[in-house]
Write a protein that holds these residues in place. Structure first.
Motif, PDB file in Angstrom:
ATOM      1  N   LEU A 141       1.678  12.998   8.095  1.00  0.00           N
ATOM      2  CA  LEU A 141       1.222  11.705   7.583  1.00  0.00           C
ATOM      3  C   LEU A 141       1.012  10.663   8.685  1.00  0.00           C
ATOM      4  O   LEU A 141       0.482   9.590   8.410  1.00  0.00           O
ATOM      5  CB  LEU A 141       2.231  11.153   6.565  1.00  0.00           C
ATOM      6  N   ALA A 144      -2.771   9.450   9.286  1.00  0.00           N
ATOM      7  CA  ALA A 144      -3.274   8.631   8.180  1.00  0.00           C
ATOM      8  C   ALA A 144      -2.614   7.262   8.179  1.00  0.00           C
ATOM      9  O   ALA A 144      -3.279   6.239   7.954  1.00  0.00           O
ATOM     10  CB  ALA A 144      -3.041   9.333   6.845  1.00  0.00           C
ATOM     11  N   TRP A 197      -0.283   5.159  -1.960  1.00  0.00           N
ATOM     12  CA  TRP A 197      -0.647   6.547  -1.678  1.00  0.00           C
ATOM     13  C   TRP A 197       0.244   7.133  -0.579  1.00  0.00           C
ATOM     14  O   TRP A 197       0.764   8.241  -0.715  1.00  0.00           O
ATOM     15  CB  TRP A 197      -2.119   6.650  -1.266  1.00  0.00           C
ATOM     16  N   LEU A 198       0.411   6.392   0.506  1.00  0.00           N
ATOM     17  CA  LEU A 198       1.215   6.896   1.617  1.00  0.00           C
ATOM     18  C   LEU A 198       2.666   7.134   1.198  1.00  0.00           C
ATOM     19  O   LEU A 198       3.274   8.142   1.573  1.00  0.00           O
ATOM     20  CB  LEU A 198       1.169   5.919   2.797  1.00  0.00           C
ATOM     21  N   ARG A 201       2.784  10.224  -1.136  1.00  0.00           N
ATOM     22  CA  ARG A 201       2.605  11.465  -0.381  1.00  0.00           C
ATOM     23  C   ARG A 201       3.855  11.788   0.451  1.00  0.00           C
ATOM     24  O   ARG A 201       4.242  12.959   0.581  1.00  0.00           O
ATOM     25  CB  ARG A 201       1.398  11.343   0.542  1.00  0.00           C
ATOM     26  N   ASP A 411      -5.171  13.338   4.008  1.00  0.00           N
ATOM     27  CA  ASP A 411      -4.671  11.987   3.765  1.00  0.00           C
ATOM     28  C   ASP A 411      -5.507  10.938   4.480  1.00  0.00           C
ATOM     29  O   ASP A 411      -5.616   9.798   4.010  1.00  0.00           O
ATOM     30  CB  ASP A 411      -3.198  11.893   4.193  1.00  0.00           C
ATOM     31  N   THR A 415      -7.265   7.871   2.313  1.00  0.00           N
ATOM     32  CA  THR A 415      -7.011   6.468   2.652  1.00  0.00           C
ATOM     33  C   THR A 415      -8.214   5.769   3.264  1.00  0.00           C
ATOM     34  O   THR A 415      -8.325   4.539   3.174  1.00  0.00           O
ATOM     35  CB  THR A 415      -5.817   6.352   3.629  1.00  0.00           C
TER      36      THR A 415
END
Length: 435
Positions: A141, A144, A197-198, A201, A411, A415
């Motif tokens: 992650l 992103a 979203w982050l 996830r 990701d 985003t």
């Protein structure tokens, strides 16, 4: 579909597929460029020498110093422990929760403060690495989280010093705060969507057992990158933040060039944290590491810009630009679609905006669209399809983070393609209602 346009579409698909197969950009860009040249009926060597290499070298000429000082700054922050000091402080502040969104906030604030996105990559990565390690979150992650802060709300918000805002201001004669109220609402919506979203996830990866130490990742981190110092051997977080604050102050308040501003930050960091590196020979190793990082990073980006330089010479590109003017859709949607497509073909938000405004500004005016609305729609739309897998900035960031497209691109796409498109669906209705 016109054959010459089909060639461009196939080239972008091929670029993406080979990127996912982990082919180096230094091989990938020339191979796909030659594919376009051959199918477009252009002379191979003359086109490579006349357009591919000049576009590549022009990019290096313009931006090498930015990459160079940014990489040096990042290396200093990694090896002095400044990045880890900031990471520990931020971790305590958020209790090691919301780490991925927090990185997005840090990068966004730096970018909105005027620090170049490429500089931010190098500065924030070591901070992100330490924060993710302490929270035991997957490294997948990190790209992103970093790039979402650089290339979305901080680049398109009213008042941002970003290149998107600057191009729109110069091309349309509009202010940096164009369409202020709907822009603020859309910016807030975009920020919240990315934040949620982050975090979702991150929790999902953790529930699946994908944590920081992951043997399935192709590239593993070196012991130096994973080294964790004792608290006594770390610079105080306030000391660690002073060079970053100095960069923002020099660039925004004193209006110094970004290269000068970052150089001042480096000198301050070395002076304030000199004793955190063992000796002069160790400092030489720190700067050697930063210099090596800058070389690979700018080459990975510039070589893709060379591909864009050839694409702009093809019949397919000119056919596409000419026929976009004949689309029969809502004027506001027309602006979004045309700029997004140009950015996608160029693999660059700023490049796409420049091409679209040069070719279509009179068309936008003739449709009776508010230029302030064009300004903001253009800034947001340019940050959608520019993030296809062939974008040089993403290739650079993935290299810095030691991750592949297969491991981290999904990701990034959500985003920086899907959510900005959804942001347009927030902004356009607000403008249509007269806000």
């Amino acid at each position: 579909m016109n054959f010459s346009v089909l060639v461009l579409a196939l080239a972008i698909i091929l670029f993406g597929l080979l990127a996912f197969r982990q082919m180096s950009a230094l091989i990938l860009a020339p191979v796909v460029t030659i594919f376009v040249i051959v199918l477009s009926g252009l002379p191979i060597l003359d086109t490579l020498l006349g357009y591919f290499m000049p576009a590549t070298s022009d990019y290096i000429t313009k931006y090498f110093l930015i990459f160079f000082v940014g990489a040096l700054f990042g290396a200093v922050y990694q090896f002095t422990g400044a990045a880890e000091s900031i990471a520990r402080t931020m971790g305590k502040f958020c209790g090691n929760h919301f780490v991925a969104p927090m990185i997005m906030c840090i990068t966004g604030l730096l970018t909105f403060g005027g620090v170049s996105g490429f500089v931010v990559f190098f500065v924030v990565y070591p901070i992100a690495l330490q924060m993710f390690k302490r929270a035991n979150l997957t490294r997948r992650l990190i790209p992103a989280a970093i790039s979402a802060g650089c290339w979305t709300w901080s680049m398109t918000a009213p008042g941002s010093p970003s290149i998107q805002n600057t191009i729109a201001m110069k091309s349309l004669g509009t202010p940096a705060t164009a369409a202020l109220i709907p822009s603020l609402i859309a910016t807030l919506a975009e920020f919240l969507m990315i934040f949620l979203w982050l975090e979702w996830r991150a929790r999902r990866f953790t529930a699946q057992g994908r944590l920081f130490y992951d043997d399935t990742l192709k590239m593993q981190l070196s012991p130096e990158e994973l080294e964790e110092r004792s608290s006594d051997n770390l610079p105080h977080p306030i000391i660690a933040l002073i060079p970053i604050a100095a960069i923002i102050l020099c660039f925004n308040a004193l209006h110094m060039p970004v290269e000068t501003s970052v150089t001042i930050g480096i000198l301050l960091a070395v002076a304030l944290m000199f004793k955190k590196v063992a000796n002069i020979n160790s400092w030489i190793e720190v700067f050697n590491k930063g210099a090596a990082d800058s070389g690979s990073a700018i080459l990975n980006t510039a070589i893709v810009v060379g591909f864009g330089g050839v694409v702009e010479q093809t019949d397919g590109f000119h056919y596409l630009i000419n026929n976009l003017q004949n689309l029969s859709i809502s004027p506001l949607v027309f602006v979004a679609v045309t700029i997004a497509i140009c950015a996608g073909v160029c693999g660059s938000a700023s490049g796409g905006m420049g091409v679209a405004f040069a070719a279509l500004t009179d068309t936008y005016k003739g449709m009776g669209v508010s230029l302030e609305a064009v300004h903001r729609i253009g800034a947001i739309a340019a940050g959608t399809l520019d993030t296809l897998p062939h974008q040089g900035a993403q290739i650079t960031l993935l290299g810095i983070c030691k991750l592949t497209h297969k491991e981290a691109y999904f990701d990034i796409a959500v985003t920086q393609i899907l959510i900005p498109i959804l942001t347009l669906f927030v902004f356009i209705p607000l403008v249509s209602m007269g806000l």
